[in-house]
Scaffold this active site. Structure first.
Site, mmCIF file in Angstrom:
data_model
loop_
_atom_site.group_PDB
_atom_site.id
_atom_site.type_symbol
_atom_site.label_atom_id
_atom_site.label_comp_id
_atom_site.label_asym_id
_atom_site.label_seq_id
_atom_site.Cartn_x
_atom_site.Cartn_y
_atom_site.Cartn_z
ATOM 1 N N HIS A 34 0.817 -1.223 0.000
ATOM 2 C CA HIS A 34 0.000 0.000 0.000
ATOM 3 C C HIS A 34 0.842 1.261 0.000
ATOM 4 O O HIS A 34 0.420 2.301 -0.488
ATOM 5 C CB HIS A 34 -1.024 -0.053 1.126
ATOM 6 N N CYS A 39 -8.874 -3.506 -11.375
ATOM 7 C CA CYS A 39 -8.425 -2.325 -10.620
ATOM 8 C C CYS A 39 -7.090 -2.546 -9.900
ATOM 9 O O CYS A 39 -6.635 -1.676 -9.175
ATOM 10 C CB CYS A 39 -9.495 -1.863 -9.644
ATOM 11 N N ASP A 92 -4.277 -8.624 -4.806
ATOM 12 C CA ASP A 92 -4.543 -9.702 -3.857
ATOM 13 C C ASP A 92 -4.787 -11.022 -4.559
ATOM 14 O O ASP A 92 -4.414 -12.071 -4.043
ATOM 15 C CB ASP A 92 -5.721 -9.329 -2.948
HETATM 16 C C1 PEP Z 1 -6.146 -5.373 -5.208
HETATM 17 O O1 PEP Z 1 -6.010 -6.187 -4.296
HETATM 18 O O2 PEP Z 1 -5.750 -5.564 -6.370
HETATM 19 C C2 PEP Z 1 -6.810 -4.077 -4.971
HETATM 20 C C3 PEP Z 1 -7.126 -3.289 -5.965
HETATM 21 O O3 PEP Z 1 -7.035 -3.701 -3.689
HETATM 22 P P1 PEP Z 1 -5.865 -3.256 -2.685
HETATM 23 O O4 PEP Z 1 -4.628 -3.025 -3.495
HETATM 24 O O5 PEP Z 1 -6.335 -2.040 -1.979
HETATM 25 O O6 PEP Z 1 -5.768 -4.438 -1.770
HETATM 26 MG MG MG Z 2 -7.068 -5.959 -2.432
#
Ligand code: PEP
Ligand code: MG
Length: 578
Positions: A189, A502, A455
């Site tokens: 993150h 995403c 993820d």
């Molecule tokens: C992901 O896991 O790809 C996602 C978009 O959510 P985050 O990166 O906030 O876990």
């Molecule tokens: Mg995620």
């Protein structure tokens, strides 16, 4: 000159002197102080203790936090009153004539070792509390030492062991032109925040202290994951030239940002942006985004004191909607746990947090938090085009449960005569392998899908997304991931629901092509990446993308997939603009 290779995290080139941030985990250097300074070191120690106690009191009082956190904070505060412990530190300062931080580290570490060697399991575990406390007091002392330095406005590159997402978000962008860290991976993150803020960053460099001296000049090459320490004049000149080129090309791209994202053979694509804060909407729109495809609301937590109340939620969503002027906003409900603010929210330590009480499961465990957020989201639904999506859905049961709670909250608002959006689309994030495999079942009950490839890759390949030691294995091009993506896209299309990608993968040139070829028509990426994704879409026919993807799907290893995609996209798009 020295070149250090790390993990590319956020593109761009930054050139500035290094600024080391000590984390407190390393043993402070033994600094001898003159007799005349001993009293002031004792005072610094007393002040650091007081500040630590105050922090712990604030933690214990913080409303909305689990009781366990309050009681740990209170017991830590008591530890900091232990007369023997305090006396030993004071004696170490006086008799050893050392700085307060050195004395704290020596004495605390002696105690830590003593506790660690105890037979009794309960007392042995207390050594962890002492480690925590030592860090807290050291942070105060180091912060105190660095305060003067923080007042500086000289441009610099932050060099640190690690950076939490909230620290990255709070970085003074006008001063820190980039950052480099010892730990962390490409889809952590912290990396995501760096990209959002447009700060070049390289993570996972390993121990830095020996390679980056305090006064070194650094070049951070965020796209290649390279850090150059004390560059030679010719290398510096080359980088400055490249920096200028990237900036010029980005300006050109931005001028084209308003052009629609449509392939030359007429296949229209939606490109939205991922944000962590409502103010990012403006940058996203300036870069040509069609709306916001992922608002990560966990970051609301970092803005105020603790868990936001209904009004704070509503204010953030209203602000984003207002800035969007009729464009869509997809809000993800809290995704707390594991790598996201687990300790801050008070999630008790678990042996395996990535597989524990996190995300939607944690929202179920804390209905008051979940319902508060859903109330605000439903209310915001009366103001604009908002959709809600749930993170880490692992089964139809969970999706149904979340929807039932949302319906119940809507009914509550209706009874209270509070206006709300009655037809808010509800989506499921597909980021757990079980959700991808059973996406046909989920597609019947979700209004849309958003594939979180960060993820999905982590859980499918059993590779921690934030661990630099396994970063080389974190490849969304792994055939297993490609098959999962194909399944989700096929099932989404069959059920005629929108499928967005995403995760970070969506913004990588080669993968944008691959996803287009899989039939993906909705991309949600960091605001800074929007113009480039739109350019890629405008540069390749859908037919060609399908051909490329078909070959990629037949290859047995991620290495072969990546090499093939790089070769093909280079031919079509020219070299990457980095
Ligand atoms: C992901 O896991 O790809 C996602 C978009 O959510 P985050 O990166 O906030 O876990
Ligand atoms: Mg995620």
């Amino acid at each position: 000159m020295r070149i250090v290779k790390g993990i590319p995290v956020s593109p761009g080139i930054a050139i500035a002197p290094a600024h080391q941030r000590r984390t407190g985990t390393a043993m402070p250097a033994q600094r001898l102080v003159p007799h005349s300074q001993i009293e002031s070191e004792l005072e610094r120690f007393a002040e650091a203790l007081e500040a630590s106690r105050m922090e712990l009191s604030a933690m214990a009082d913080k409303s909305g936090l689990a009781d366990a956190v309050g009681s740990i904070a209170s017991s830590h505060r008591e530890f900091l009153r232990d007369p023997t412990l305090l006396r030993q530190v004071q004696e170490a300062i006086r008799n050893g004539r050392t700085s307060a931080e050195y004395a704290v580290a020596v004495v605390f570490r002696r105690w830590i070792e003593k506790f660690r060697a105890l037979d009794d399991e309960f007392f042995r575990q207390r050594h962890l509390d002492l480690i925590d406390l030592e860090q807290r007091v050291l942070r105060q002392l180091i912060a105190d030492e660095e305060r003067a330095d923080e007042a500086s406005t000289e441009p610099a590159i932050l060099v640190t062991q690690d950076l939490t997402p909230s620290e990255a978000a709070a970085l003074d962008k006008s001063r820190f032109l980039g950052f480099v860290t010892e730990l962390g991976g490409a889809t952590s993150h912290t990396a995501i925040i760096a990209k959002s803020l447009g700060i070049p960053a390289v993570c996972g460099l390993g121990p830095l202290a020996e390679v980056i001296p305090d006064d070194a000049t650094l070049i951070v090459d965020g796209a290649r994951g390279v850090v150059v320490v004390n560059p030679r004049a010719d290398v510096l000149a080359q980088y400055r030239e490249r920096q200028g080129r990237i900036e010029r090309r980005f300006r050109i791209l931005k001028r084209q940002a308003e052009l629609p994202a449509e392939t030359p053979d007429g296949w229209p694509v939606g490109v939205t942006a991922n944000i962590e804060f409502p103010f990012e909407v403006d940058q996203a729109l300036r870069n040509g985004a069609d709306g916001i495809g992922l608002y990560r609301t966990e970051f609301l937590y970092t803005e105020g004191a603790g868990v936001p109340n209904e009004e704070a939620h509503l204010e953030a969503y209203s602000l984003a909607l207002e800035r969007l002027q009729g464009r869509p906003l997809v809000v993800r409900t809290f995704d707390f746990g594991a790598d996201k603010f687990a300790a801050e929210v008070g999630i008790p330590a678990e042996p395996n947090p990535a597989l524990g009480s996190r995300s939607l499961r944690y929202s179920f465990a804390r209905p008051e938090l979940f319902r508060t957020q859903l109330r605000a989201l439903l209310r915001a639904g009366a103001q604009g085009r908002i959709s809600v999506m749930f993170p880490m859905v692992s089964s139809v049961t969970e999706l149904r449960r979340a929807r039932r709670i949302m319906d119940d909250v809507a009914e509550e608002l209706r009874r209270e005569h509070i206006p709300y959006g009655a037809k808010i689309p509800v989506g499921a994030m597909i980021e757990i392998p079980s959700a991808a495999v059973a996406s046909d079942l989920l597609a019947r009950e979700a209004d849309f899908f958003s594939i979180g490839t960060n993820d999905l890759t982590q859980y499918s390949l059993a590779v921690d997304r934030a661990n630099e030691r396994v970063a080389a294995l974190f490849r969304p091009s792994n055939p297993a991931i490609l098959r999962l993506l194909q399944t989700v896209q096929t099932e989404g299309a069959r059920a005629q629901i929108r499928v967005t990608v995403c995760g970070e993968m969506a913004a990588e040139q080669t993968y944008t092509v691959l996803l287009l070829g899989l039939g993906i028509r909705h991309f949600s990426v960091a605001p800074a990446a929007v113009p480039e994704v739109k350019r890629v879409v405008r540069s390749i026919t859908r037919r060609r993308a399908v051909e490329i993807t078909e070959v990629a799907l037949s290859l047995p290893t991620p290495e072969e997939v990546d090499a093939y995609l790089a070769e093909q996209t280079d031919q079509i798009l020219g070299a990457t603009w980095t």
